[in-house]
Design an enzyme around this catalytic site. Structure first.
Site, PDB file in Angstrom:
ATOM      1  N   ASP A  75       2.934  10.209   0.695  1.00  0.00           N
ATOM      2  CA  ASP A  75       4.267   9.924   0.801  1.00  0.00           C
ATOM      3  C   ASP A  75       4.682  10.568   2.425  1.00  0.00           C
ATOM      4  O   ASP A  75       4.083  11.146   3.008  1.00  0.00           O
ATOM      5  CB  ASP A  75       5.388  10.928   0.137  1.00  0.00           C
ATOM      6  CG  ASP A  75       6.713  10.626   0.303  1.00  0.00           C
ATOM      7  OD1 ASP A  75       7.258   9.531  -0.110  1.00  0.00           O
ATOM      8  OD2 ASP A  75       7.562  11.497   0.552  1.00  0.00           O
ATOM      9  N   GLU A 119       2.582   5.738   3.388  1.00  0.00           N
ATOM     10  CA  GLU A 119       3.332   5.275   4.270  1.00  0.00           C
ATOM     11  C   GLU A 119       3.154   5.659   5.734  1.00  0.00           C
ATOM     12  O   GLU A 119       3.232   6.695   5.848  1.00  0.00           O
ATOM     13  CB  GLU A 119       4.642   5.723   3.698  1.00  0.00           C
ATOM     14  CG  GLU A 119       5.242   5.335   2.195  1.00  0.00           C
ATOM     15  CD  GLU A 119       6.645   6.088   1.960  1.00  0.00           C
ATOM     16  OE1 GLU A 119       7.357   5.504   1.520  1.00  0.00           O
ATOM     17  OE2 GLU A 119       6.802   7.263   2.160  1.00  0.00           O
TER      18      GLU A 119
END
Ligand code: CA
Length: 651
Positions: free
Chosen positions: A332, A361
């Protein structure tokens, strides 16, 4: 402000024994170790239970080398609970907290639990091998939230297992005659389940599991513990461990890998986090004025560039990979981690298993004080080429910009995204035929490009089409969805789809009292804490949209059938993928060819048929506009139906 460089130089510790470990041939001793070099005293508190007034004893710990505090008990503490009290400034500050290295915990994660992990292995645990995925492009990843998967009665899962880890372990579940849950995963043909965070998170009260509560889990509390609300007994620290291992074992038995979504980029509690209590000011990035920087948008960001935070992340990942046999990690807000850490993680995981998947990400949730050239942003992708990144370029080119809900993409008739789309089809690597859209040419190798058009964030693809392509008929919207799926699954790179996308997942929103419905507000675009009404999978849709499901299934099967759809290097893509002249730049036709096989893929976003010429030889439709094989022989000029993808294969 701490002088972190000096602390790292004088005190960083490289032992692999932090936490609570049961040792000895007869497992009759327990050693506790924690790192806190500026503490003036550290105490171990032992408890009978995970909560409540039941302390057994408090023992002073001894300071040893490099700021590590230590105490050894001459018994197995298996089943006991513990915390540490860190004293600073000779007792002026006293912080009691759970151990950041705790591998198990009591209900709601406020106390660690000492656990003999060997006693948590389900029957047969050592006999089931992990599936091997040597090329990341061979993976077809399915993003699932544990609760969404089986919470709804339509899942067919037994009542007590719905929304739990156990919901993944039940076979022969049906809804309207269609396979659901585990059987659905097998039928669809995906290779990996990617689970939204299953590490212990903060905002669901595990002691009230009968109450309807929901969170995605990006509110991390204990990084090495599992979330209790997914277990059938959150009070028993071993229960969640055993049940998650059962989930992994069940999926492995069925040839499916497990990827964990990990959220090391911030702590949920900032000042009140166990990290801050164990060593104030060390584990988070601070601004020069001493305040917490907020690169996550969640109140703080962790400092992967500080050696003991870096070590914590690496130790934690190795623990999950080794103890739980998981097959990969999704990071994340990975851009908050420094590039050096990301590459070290890759190196360390390689030592254990070089085929573990790793992607994240390539963006942050706010500004970080660390200079942007040191962070794992997507625009620095070449500096960590063996770690994948979510391809937001192909996502937005397919369906339109995510943050303008009315924006359209290639499948809904927007002709401005086709250059970016072509880049995505060619794995986002350099390609001799492509010169436009340099911003979409960012991958070092195609294995780095995670291609998707729907994930847990933002509207589902189907809801996005309902909003942005509302002037089209439902039949046309379905064609757009299928065309989008064809692009994701036939492009070079690693395809990623969301649970239920294959039967037009929708996230209906409950309107507030007095709120008038409009095009947009009837759909939820940020469902992180929305109720099951919005989030859970309504399995009856599978029967309702069976043709869509069959299309996704056929695309996955086609992708798996030939290596030409899964090329792993930019050289192979350049050698085997060639865009053909279709007479119209917006009508994409490309050829995949090696010395054995030749495929031609046509992607028609127009509402009328488009004709083009096949290369030499005789072909058949390996995938027609309905997702089926059509063995009629064709050559020369052929047609691609309106808003559809068709794949020809040379005989
Ligand atoms: Ca929790």
């Amino acid at each position: 402000m701490l002088n972190v460089q000096q602390i790292d130089r004088d005190y960083s510790y490289d032992g692999n024994d932090l936490g609570a470990v049961i040792v000895g041939e007869d497992k009759d001793r327990t050693v506790f170790k924690t790192w806190s070099p500026l503490a003036t005293g550290v105490y171990l508190n032992l408890y009978l239970d995970g909560t409540g007034d039941n302390r057994i004893e408090t023992l002073p710990m001894e300071r040893t080398d490099r700021g590590v505090w230590y105490v050894e008990l001459f018994r197995s503490c298996d089943g006991e609970f513990y915390t540490y009290t860190y004293e600073f400034d000779h007792g002026r500050v006293r912080n009691e907290t759970i151990d950041i290295y705790a591998k198990a915990c009591g209900v709601n994660g406020d106390r660690g639990a000492v656990v003999d992990l060997d006693t948590t292995d389900p029957c047969g645990w050592d006999d089931v091998p992990r599936p091997v995925c040597k090329n990341a492009c061979d993976a077809v990843v399915y993003e699932c939230h544990v609760r969404d998967f089986s919470a709804d009665p339509s899942s067919g899962v037994a009542t007590g297992y719905r929304g739990k880890f156990k919901g993944f372990c039940q076979s022969r579940t049906r809804c309207g005659g269609e396979e659901t849950c585990l059987d659905h995963l097998k039928e669809l043909g995906i290779t990996h389940v990617h689970l939204l965070p299953v590490e212990d998170y903060a905002t669901v009260d595990e002691s009230r599991s009968h109450k309807q509560q929901y969170n995605w889990g990006y509110d991390p509390k204990n990084y090495n513990c599992l979330e209790g609300s997914y277990s059938t007994d959150p009070e028993d620290p071993k229960c969640r461990i055993r049940e998650f291992k059962e989930l992994v074992m069940t999926l492995h038995k069925n040839g499916i890998g497990v990827i964990m979504d990990v959220v090391y980029n911030h702590t949920y509690f900032t000042e009140e986090s166990s990290f801050e209590k164990a060593f104030p000011g060390y584990y988070h990035r601070m601004r020069s004025d001493g305040s917490f920087s907020n690169g996550s948008g969640c109140g703080n960001e962790t400092a992967s560039d500080h050696l003991m935070m870096r070590k914590f992340i690496i130790d934690s990942l190795k623990f999950w990979a080794e103890e739980y046999k998981v097959d990969g990690f999704r990071f994340d807000l990975m851009a908050l981690h420094d590039i050096e850490t990301v590459n070290l993680i890759r190196d360390e995981l390689d030592k254990f298993d070089p085929y573990l998947l790793m992607y994240g990400e390539g963006w942050t949730g706010g500004e970080s004080p660390l200079s942007s050239d040191r962070l794992a942003y997507k625009w620095n992708s070449y500096a960590f080429g063996r770690v994948g990144l979510f391809n937001d370029n192909i996502r937005d080119a397919i369906k339109g910009g995510t943050f303008n809900q009315y924006d359209m993409g290639f499948v809904s008739g927007n002709k401005n995204t086709v250059s970016i789309l072509r880049r995505g089809i060619a794995g986002s690597v350099k390609h001799p035929q492509l010169n436009d859209a340099p911003e979409a040419c960012w991958a070092y190798e195609p294995t780095q490009a995670i291609n998707y058009c729907e994930a847990h964030d933002n509207n589902t693809l189907w809801d996005k089409l309902k909003i942005s392509a509302k002037n089209y008929s439902e039949q046309e919207q379905i064609k757009m969805d299928r065309l989008a799926a064809a692009i994701v699954l036939l492009s070079q790179g690693m395809p990623f789809i969301q649970l239920g996308q294959d039967f037009l997942r929708s996230k209906p929103r409950i309107l507030a009292e007095g709120e008038e419905p409009n095009d947009i507000n009837i759909y939820c675009h940020d469902s992180y804490n929305a109720p099951d009404f919005t989030n859970s999978i309504k399995w009856h849709r599978k029967k309702e949209y069976k043709e869509v499901f069959e299309h996704y299934k056929a695309l996955i099967r086609l992708r798996k059938s030939s290596r030409l759809f899964r090329l792993s290097t930019k050289e192979e893509v350049a050698a085997h993928l060639q865009f053909m002249d279709s007479g119209d730049w917006n009508f994409i036709v490309y050829k995949l060819e090696d010395d054995k096989e030749c495929y031609v893929v046509a992607l028609n976003p127009f509402t009328e048929c488009r004709w083009f010429n096949l290369p030499w030889g005789k072909f058949y439709r390996r995938l027609d506009e309905n997702g089926r094989i059509n063995e009629d022989i064709c050559e020369g000029s052929v047609c691609c139906e309106p808003i559809s993808a068709v794949v020809f294969k040379r005989i």
